[in-house]
Design a protein around this motif. Sequence first.
Motif, PDB file in Angstrom:
ATOM      1  N   VAL A 177       0.849  -1.205   0.000  1.00  0.00           N
ATOM      2  CA  VAL A 177       0.000   0.000   0.000  1.00  0.00           C
ATOM      3  C   VAL A 177       0.882   1.252   0.000  1.00  0.00           C
ATOM      4  O   VAL A 177       0.649   2.205  -0.763  1.00  0.00           O
ATOM      5  CB  VAL A 177      -0.951   0.003   1.218  1.00  0.00           C
ATOM      6  CG1 VAL A 177      -1.610   1.368   1.371  1.00  0.00           C
ATOM      7  CG2 VAL A 177      -2.008  -1.083   1.074  1.00  0.00           C
ATOM      8  N   ALA A 178       1.906   1.253   0.856  1.00  0.00           N
ATOM      9  CA  ALA A 178       2.836   2.391   0.901  1.00  0.00           C
ATOM     10  C   ALA A 178       3.532   2.575  -0.444  1.00  0.00           C
ATOM     11  O   ALA A 178       3.697   3.700  -0.930  1.00  0.00           O
ATOM     12  CB  ALA A 178       3.864   2.185   2.008  1.00  0.00           C
ATOM     13  N   ARG A 233       1.239   4.257  -2.852  1.00  0.00           N
ATOM     14  CA  ARG A 233       1.129   5.697  -2.583  1.00  0.00           C
ATOM     15  C   ARG A 233       2.354   6.451  -3.106  1.00  0.00           C
ATOM     16  O   ARG A 233       2.234   7.547  -3.669  1.00  0.00           O
ATOM     17  CB  ARG A 233       0.984   5.925  -1.081  1.00  0.00           C
ATOM     18  CG  ARG A 233      -0.209   5.255  -0.436  1.00  0.00           C
ATOM     19  CD  ARG A 233      -1.492   5.975  -0.676  1.00  0.00           C
ATOM     20  NE  ARG A 233      -1.541   7.266  -0.031  1.00  0.00           N
ATOM     21  CZ  ARG A 233      -2.642   8.025   0.030  1.00  0.00           C
ATOM     22  NH1 ARG A 233      -3.766   7.589  -0.536  1.00  0.00           N
ATOM     23  NH2 ARG A 233      -2.623   9.189   0.636  1.00  0.00           N
ATOM     24  N   VAL A 245       2.088   6.840  -6.851  1.00  0.00           N
ATOM     25  CA  VAL A 245       1.182   7.923  -7.236  1.00  0.00           C
ATOM     26  C   VAL A 245       1.883   9.273  -7.103  1.00  0.00           C
ATOM     27  O   VAL A 245       1.728  10.162  -7.945  1.00  0.00           O
ATOM     28  CB  VAL A 245      -0.093   7.896  -6.365  1.00  0.00           C
ATOM     29  CG1 VAL A 245      -0.923   9.157  -6.584  1.00  0.00           C
ATOM     30  CG2 VAL A 245      -0.924   6.654  -6.688  1.00  0.00           C
ATOM     31  N   ARG A 246       2.679   9.401  -6.057  1.00  0.00           N
ATOM     32  CA  ARG A 246       3.348  10.687  -5.785  1.00  0.00           C
ATOM     33  C   ARG A 246       4.537  10.933  -6.708  1.00  0.00           C
ATOM     34  O   ARG A 246       4.750  12.057  -7.186  1.00  0.00           O
ATOM     35  CB  ARG A 246       3.813  10.718  -4.325  1.00  0.00           C
ATOM     36  CG  ARG A 246       4.431  12.035  -3.896  1.00  0.00           C
ATOM     37  CD  ARG A 246       4.801  11.992  -2.418  1.00  0.00           C
ATOM     38  NE  ARG A 246       5.386  13.239  -1.981  1.00  0.00           N
ATOM     39  CZ  ARG A 246       4.708  14.305  -1.576  1.00  0.00           C
ATOM     40  NH1 ARG A 246       3.375  14.255  -1.561  1.00  0.00           N
ATOM     41  NH2 ARG A 246       5.312  15.412  -1.189  1.00  0.00           N
TER      42      ARG A 246
END
Length: 233
Positions: free
Chosen positions: A87-88, A91, A94-95
Amino acid sequence: MSAESAESAGTQAPDAGARGVRLVPGLLVLTVVSGLIDAVSYLGLGHVFTANMTGNVVVLGFAAAGAPGFSVPHTLTSLVSFLVGAVAGGRVAVRLGGGSRRTWARSTFAAEAVLLGVSAAVAFAAPHATATAYALIAVTAFAMGLRNATVRKLGVADLTTTVLTMTLTGLASDSRAGGGAGTHSPRRTASVAAMLAGAALGAWLVLHHGLGIPLLVTAVAVAVLAVTVSGRE
């Protein structure tokens, strides 16, 4: 600046993100690291995988059925930590995924190196404590989840760095013997060899030197990649 000068400057200043070790050899190094990590976890932390989640699901079934030598808490810790790490990683993708691939890869590999370094420090400080096993499982599984999400988003063909089932399937089915062209055979073969080498080295280090040394080796290897890898395949 004239068009000719701009073109000349562009020729003299290549994309900074292309400098460094290409992703393919870098991911092969990470595949070696995965072999080391699973040697540490399976041989030293109670028959649990922290890089190979396919094996973990099977191990969880063994443990749930009461097979000796397997632990439901250990395996669940690994699975949950891996998922949180993934999950991290999503993220982070995406960033950073819309920018430089080199910056993205280096940032993620630097985080993995730090996590593996922390694991090595814990293993050296308290090698036999019950809490140490859970800490090492959780931290290394989180690191592998973070990395797997990143590698998946990077999309380099035939280099997942942690599992080989589809790699071996592709190696066989796409080979000349299987009626294919065998065009990806070198990369796939290198991936299998890298995992085997990492597992063998990891097993030897665990059996003869404990858990701290192999974890330190993985941390150093990934740290080197964090400062040298490029965005090129």
